[in-house]
Scaffold this active site. Structure first.
Site, PDB file in Angstrom:
ATOM      1  N   SER A   1      -6.052  -0.869  -1.980  1.00 13.06           N
ATOM      2  CA  SER A   1      -5.852   0.234  -1.047  1.00 13.06           C
ATOM      3  C   SER A   1      -6.589  -0.085   0.264  1.00 13.06           C
ATOM      4  O   SER A   1      -6.313  -1.113   0.885  1.00 13.06           O
ATOM      5  CB  SER A   1      -6.327   1.539  -1.691  1.00 13.06           C
ATOM      6  OG  SER A   1      -5.949   2.653  -0.933  1.00 13.06           O
TER       7      SER A   1
ATOM      8  N   ASP B   1       4.552   3.096  -4.807  1.00 13.29           N
ATOM      9  CA  ASP B   1       3.333   3.543  -4.145  1.00 13.29           C
ATOM     10  C   ASP B   1       3.653   4.721  -3.215  1.00 13.29           C
ATOM     11  O   ASP B   1       4.486   4.591  -2.314  1.00 13.29           O
ATOM     12  CB  ASP B   1       2.724   2.394  -3.346  1.00 13.29           C
ATOM     13  CG  ASP B   1       1.324   2.678  -2.837  1.00 13.29           C
ATOM     14  OD1 ASP B   1       0.998   3.852  -2.588  1.00 13.29           O
ATOM     15  OD2 ASP B   1       0.541   1.726  -2.688  1.00 13.29           O
TER      16      ASP B   1
ATOM     17  N   HIS C   1       0.319   4.248  -6.762  1.00 13.82           N
ATOM     18  CA  HIS C   1      -0.875   3.782  -6.044  1.00 13.82           C
ATOM     19  C   HIS C   1      -1.944   3.404  -7.063  1.00 13.82           C
ATOM     20  O   HIS C   1      -2.881   4.153  -7.333  1.00 13.82           O
ATOM     21  CB  HIS C   1      -1.378   4.871  -5.100  1.00 13.82           C
ATOM     22  CG  HIS C   1      -2.313   4.385  -4.044  1.00 13.82           C
ATOM     23  ND1 HIS C   1      -1.945   3.472  -3.085  1.00 13.82           N
ATOM     24  CD2 HIS C   1      -3.626   4.671  -3.788  1.00 13.82           C
ATOM     25  CE1 HIS C   1      -2.967   3.226  -2.285  1.00 13.82           C
ATOM     26  NE2 HIS C   1      -4.005   3.926  -2.700  1.00 13.82           N
TER      27      HIS C   1
END
Length: 551
Positions: free
Chosen positions: A194, A442, A478
């Site tokens: 991330s 995601d 994610h």
């Protein structure tokens, strides 16, 4: 007092009379003595020994310290805090653990998580360092949920968050490691997911000789632009009336996922609830099939809901038709709890059912990505209202703006340098190796944006395959979640590439056991293919990776 008791008491007294180091093991003594290590710019605050156990993958020493202490232009105290974990059984390798979110916390330097497999880097003998990127995420409690991003009102804190913290800490951590072991690490790695993945890609450009290998998971390398997408999402979802959670129920998103599967699941030769042929799927799937027909009131969506999803997947666009971030792929992972958690509903305090994208992203968009920074309230509703009223086109200019107090824009400070025209030639010249992985579902960073970035590198640099690999994970949001084979070890692949010259190919991935979202595939394995290849079923046992080919 018995004779045995007197002996025991005498023995304890004699032990207590010994010098402190004599009561410690050699490793513990070396750890205690590490407080005396002197590295320019570093103030060590703690040295403690951690034996292997439930929360410790190896016997190791923990050094904690502070750098770059100052008072900011906003009157707030700032410092770069870090911890360095040094295993007794050192492999000679070093890992800089880049952390996620808005940073602001020294996450334990274990070197684990998505893409690493079952054993974190520390348990494999790596020395590992972690930092808060130069600010305290809880430094402004008066700003509520926006306090963690309030550092964006100070230019130097922005710079540290963008790239300066890694540049400052990396040489100091290397010097501490060398002083502790008496020799320098023989190979140096970076790893993050991330925002941590963004740190990795940023440093591949800014510090091309600092890392032999970088592993970047679902990287937010275009971070300021993603704030524009977050605002678009919230405005679109709220246009349907009610709260964000009301826009799409869990059942609604299951309809979306099933519609995608109906069109695309068999494209890879096996109907298993996973779309491997994701590129082909974007051509095959027609969102309009989800619209309820006359008399239909279940297993479908309203025309307004479908329009919102289509606009969301198209990404933010200027009045002149310019794409301001990127578009998104349709993937059945949209029905995962992770996708919902980020975009529609986070039913845990302190978000009060507003998702992270409406709170953390609002604070970042206002205070870190906009120049000049914007004052924003700290309650969940105030942050939601800010995003609901955010002018996306004006915001697309604010991320490139500069002022006297902010001489570099947010894009210059935070996004990957040369993001729109990358070559990574300097990283290549230093013989660095880079592996990127990203989930197709995601909800925070568009997998298409990552694909576009990699394809730009490949188009600009004919030698890109010598140092760059991209792995796409079908169904993964994610991080691990959804019906996805999200358990895999790319750190081993990176080490073999860096140290043995073994360029990574297909990597085996597994669906997690005991996960309701992947129940039908739990424990099954699949090949993780090097982009642009995709896994195709070749026959035999559908539960094992060997029954698939990367084509």
């Amino acid at each position: 007092m018995s004779r045995l008791t007197r002996i025991a008491v005498a023995s304890l007294a004699a032990l207590a009379a010994l010098p402190a180091q004599a009561q410690e093991t050699e490793a513990e003594a070396r750890c205690t003595a590490a407080m005396d290590l002197a590295v320019e710019g570093v103030r060590l605050t703690e040295a403690s020994y951690s034996p292997a156990g439930d929360d410790s993958p190896a016997d190791h020493c923990i050094l904690r310290g502070v750098m770059a202490e100052r008072t900011g232009a906003d009157g707030q105290p700032y410092a770069l805090r870090f911890e360095l974990r040094l295993p007794d059984d050192w492999s000679g390798r070093f890992l800089h653990q880049f952390n996620g979110g808005a940073d602001g916390e020294v996450v334990p330097a274990l070197g684990g998580g998505a893409g690493i497999g079952d054993v974190p880097a520390l348990g494999r003998g790596f020395a590992v360092v972690s930092s808060d990127a130069g600010h305290d995420g809880a430094a402004r409690p008066d700003r509520g949920l926006a306090g963690g991003t309030a550092f964006g009102h100070d230019f130097e804190a922005r710079r540290m968050y963008g790239y300066g913290a890694v540049e400052t800490l990396q040489p100091a951590a290397m010097a501490l490691t060398e002083a502790y072991y008496g020799e320098a690490p023989h190979h140096v790695y970076g790893y993050g997911r991330s925002n941590g993945g963004r740190h990795g890609l940023v440093q591949a450009e800014r510090m091309p000789g600092a890392f032999d290998g970088i592993l970047a998971g679902f990287p937010g390398f275009n971070l300021p632009r993603t704030g524009l997408q977050s605002a678009l999402d919230i405005q679109l979802f709220l246009s349907l009336g009610g709260t964000l959670a009301d826009a799409f129920s869990r059942e609604d998103l299951t309809v979306v996922a099933q519609s995608i599967l109906n069109a695309c699941d068999a494209l890879d030769g096996l109907e298993d609830g996973v779309v491997n042929a994701m590129m082909e799927c974007q051509q095959e799937f027609d969102p309009q099939v989800m619209v309820c027909t006359d008399g239909q009131n279940s297993d479908c969506l309203t025309a307004e809901q479908v329009d919102v999803l289509v606009a969301r997947h198209a990404g933010p666009v200027s009045a002149g038709g310019e794409l301001l971030y990127n578009s998104w792929y349709w993937d059945p992972g949209i029905a995962s709890g992770n996708w919902r958690f980020w975009n529609l509903e986070s039913p845990i305090p302190p978000w009060d059912h507003n998702p992270l994208i409406a709170t953390m992203a609002a604070g970042a968009t206002a205070q870190i990505f906009s120049t000049p920074p914007v004052e924003v309230g700290g309650s969940p509703q105030e942050l939601l209202d800010f995003m609901a009223g955010f002018d996306i086109e004006a915001g697309s200019q604010a991320i490139f703006a500069r002022t006297g107090d902010f001489p570099e824009s947010a894009m210059s400070l935070i996004a990957v340098p040369n993001v729109d025209d990358p070559t990574l030639e300097a990283f290549e010249a230093e013989e660095g190796r880079l592996i990127i992985f990203h989930g197709a579902a995601d909800p925070v960073f568009s997998v298409k944006d990552t694909i576009d970035y990699v394809e730009r590198v490949q188009a600009n640099n004919p030698e890109a395959d010598d140092f760059l690999r991209l792995y796409l994970v079908p169904g993964m949001p994610h991080g691990p979640g959804g019906n996805s084979a999200s358990q895999f070890d790319l750190l081993d692949a990176l080490v073999a590439w860096v140290e043995d010259g073994e360029a990574p190919g297909t990597v085996e991935a597994a669906f997690p056991e005991g996960d309701a979202e992947s129940a039908a595939n739990a424990g099954h394995t699949r090949p993780l293919c090097v982009y642009p290849q995709v896994a195709q079923y070749a026959g035999d046992d559908p539960a094992v990776a060997a029954s698939f080919d990367c084509r």
